[in-house]
Design an enzyme around this catalytic site. Structure first.
Site, PDB file in Angstrom:
ATOM      1  N   ASP A  13       0.887  -1.159   0.000  1.00  0.00           N
ATOM      2  CA  ASP A  13       0.000   0.000   0.000  1.00  0.00           C
ATOM      3  C   ASP A  13       0.926   1.210   0.000  1.00  0.00           C
ATOM      4  O   ASP A  13       1.454   1.594   1.039  1.00  0.00           O
ATOM      5  CB  ASP A  13      -0.892  -0.010   1.253  1.00  0.00           C
ATOM      6  CG  ASP A  13      -1.842   1.173   1.268  1.00  0.00           C
ATOM      7  OD1 ASP A  13      -2.227   1.653   0.191  1.00  0.00           O
ATOM      8  OD2 ASP A  13      -2.188   1.636   2.376  1.00  0.00           O
ATOM      9  N   GLU A  74      -0.929  -1.028  -4.985  1.00  0.00           N
ATOM     10  CA  GLU A  74      -2.136  -0.260  -5.293  1.00  0.00           C
ATOM     11  C   GLU A  74      -1.838   0.801  -6.342  1.00  0.00           C
ATOM     12  O   GLU A  74      -0.817   1.463  -6.296  1.00  0.00           O
ATOM     13  CB  GLU A  74      -2.688   0.411  -4.016  1.00  0.00           C
ATOM     14  CG  GLU A  74      -4.073   0.969  -4.228  1.00  0.00           C
ATOM     15  CD  GLU A  74      -4.663   1.571  -2.964  1.00  0.00           C
ATOM     16  OE1 GLU A  74      -4.951   0.813  -2.021  1.00  0.00           O
ATOM     17  OE2 GLU A  74      -4.826   2.802  -2.921  1.00  0.00           O
ATOM     18  N   ASP A 147      -2.855   0.899   6.806  1.00  0.00           N
ATOM     19  CA  ASP A 147      -1.921   0.663   5.700  1.00  0.00           C
ATOM     20  C   ASP A 147      -1.432  -0.785   5.686  1.00  0.00           C
ATOM     21  O   ASP A 147      -1.202  -1.367   4.629  1.00  0.00           O
ATOM     22  CB  ASP A 147      -0.720   1.607   5.804  1.00  0.00           C
ATOM     23  CG  ASP A 147      -1.155   3.022   6.105  1.00  0.00           C
ATOM     24  OD1 ASP A 147      -1.238   3.814   5.162  1.00  0.00           O
ATOM     25  OD2 ASP A 147      -1.466   3.311   7.270  1.00  0.00           O
TER      26      ASP A 147
END
EC number: 3.1.21.10
Lengths: 188, 188
Positions: A13, A74, A147
């Site tokens: 992330d 991501e 996260d």
């Protein structure tokens, strides 16, 4: 369907203030085993290039320690604070470079692709996602901070999507061969 | 004003399809000498992480060959095609990392800052900028393509801004010392 059992996936992330990192291993069927999870932070007081260097060093240590075979990260979108989005995009560049230097393939997933893969709903909220990640990986408590949970979700998402990606690539390859034959026969 | 004579500056117009690279050396007063200029291209057919790796290898070769003391790079904004902006932002992360790994400081300039510095007009067009770059550096012909000219403009911009940046930093330092003294006397 291609069996992904044993595949070691790093989920990322991306971020500069906080970057979620995770490693999971695909089990039999839809089973996924947790290997590691953590968050890398860089202080906003130091110059941007120093923050990128610290992030790069940290992620390369993770790659050396856990030898992932693939990275799921991501995809960044232009939303929210401009400066935060740009910093995250700079971080993605550095993270992808670390993978490329080791010859590790990278797959990007949008937040909604990850949500859809894990919960069946592309608009699932953070609570639903954390709950699914905790259940899928058989964790004793929900991963913190957000996260870390997101990094695990991306890795699980890839474990479940990988067989389909592999099949699609295989079909594309077959179709490519078919085209090649067609062209040849057309030329004869 | 701090004298920047001899300062070797690398100018970068970041991009993944084309990345402009330049090196100049500050002369006496406002004189700037050209050292090198070029464009690094990466093919859009290969995966994003491979393109970032190729860019990283190329810029590190330039840094090893020309030993710049400072890097001036264009700041990315959210305008135009989303995917192009993101690719450019990823490239900036990789380029800044290359500088950080060598301990080279990085300064970011907006396009209008570079235009203002070179022509006095923050909205100067490409033709005016190329013409100024050609004249300032005493080139026999205008640099091509535009990315190469932009990379030179950024390097010249830094040569001319550096004395002011140095003075501002020096004043900030002095003012910081002053504040420290004030606080101390207040506590006594």
């Amino acid at each position: 369907m291609t069996d992904m059992q044993g595949l070691r996936v790093m989920g990322i992330d991306p971020g500069l203030t906080r970057c979620g990192l995770s490693v999971v291993q695909a089990g039999h069927g839809r089973a996924v085993l947790p290997v590691a999870v953590g968050v890398v932070r860089t202080p906003h007081e130091i110059p941007l290039q120093e923050r990128l260097l610290r992030l790069s060093v940290a992620v390369e240590e993770w790659m050396d320690d856990y030898s992932p075979e693939v990275v799921a990260i991501e995809r960044v979108f232009e939303r929210g604070n401009v400066s935060t989005v740009m910093n995250t995009a700079h971080a993605v560049g550095v993270l992808m470079l670390s993978a490329a230097r080791r010859g590790i393939p990278v797959h990007q997933y949008t937040p909604s692709e990850a949500k859809k893969a894990l919960t069946g709903n592309g608009r699932a909220d953070k609570k639903q996602m954390t709950s699914m990640v905790t259940r899928i990986l058989g964790l004793s408590e929900p991963p913190r901070p957000a996260d870390a949970a997101d990094a695990l979700a991306l890795a699980v998402c890839h474990c479940w999507r990988a067989p389909f990606i592999a099949r699609t690539e295989h079909l594309a390859e077959l179709s490519g061969r078919q085209n090649t034959r067609d062209l040849r026969s057309g030329q004869q």
